[in-house]
Design a protein around this motif. Sequence first.
Motif, mmCIF file in Angstrom:
data_model
loop_
_atom_site.group_PDB
_atom_site.id
_atom_site.type_symbol
_atom_site.label_atom_id
_atom_site.label_comp_id
_atom_site.label_asym_id
_atom_site.label_seq_id
_atom_site.Cartn_x
_atom_site.Cartn_y
_atom_site.Cartn_z
ATOM 1 N N ALA A 1 0.835 -1.199 0.000
ATOM 2 C CA ALA A 1 0.000 0.000 0.000
ATOM 3 C C ALA A 1 0.870 1.249 0.000
ATOM 4 N N GLY B 1 0.491 -2.696 3.714
ATOM 5 C CA GLY B 1 -0.171 -3.484 2.685
ATOM 6 C C GLY B 1 -1.070 -4.532 3.295
ATOM 7 N N TRP B 2 -1.440 -5.517 2.463
ATOM 8 C CA TRP B 2 -2.373 -6.559 2.868
ATOM 9 C C TRP B 2 -1.801 -7.926 2.492
#
Length: 205
Positions: A146, A160-161
């Motif tokens: 991200a 992020g993920w």
Amino acid sequence: MATYAPLRLVAAAALSAAAALVATSAQPASAAPKGSTCGDNRTLLAADAPSALSVAQSLGSARTMPAAYGWPVKPFDQQHPVRANLNDPRIGHEGGTSFHFGIDISVTDGTPVYAVTAGKAYVRPGNVSVADGGSHSFGYWHVRAAVKNHQPVHRHELLGWVIAGWEHVHFAERANGIYLNPLRPGGLGPYADVSAPEIGEIALA
């Protein structure tokens, strides 16, 4: 009967040594691991590079040092399940022997991952690392970023993920080119190992 006394002493010593060995590698009862899918060459080091790993006593019912940083997933101040540890052997991986250079924190796919400390982000496909500008950095693997490459990030900023299919974030800490055990006293926290050691097998030569 006296003839068997030395054998009993040897067996007792073997049991004690085995229990001590298992105690240093046991995992928290809340973190019973399932088979880790973290094992490609991006998260492993060859067995012929032992100097790249730093082993530290990391477990025990109580810590003697405060944690330096919290968890990379929410809640930051709560222990999460760990399903793979630093130096876990991966024998037979691609025909060789290698070792895991971080820990795998079990989470669901899509879980947000956050920076444990501030620094500059370095983004590569599938992972983000954050360096403090000196010799210390943290790696977050199996993450869809991200943040942008070379972007400054703050502590607890979203990085992020977790990418679908991984079900964990591989978390690594590095200082002066050496991978450290995040679960050592004075590292990641809160963390405590409250599980009892189990002896799988004892063999006397």
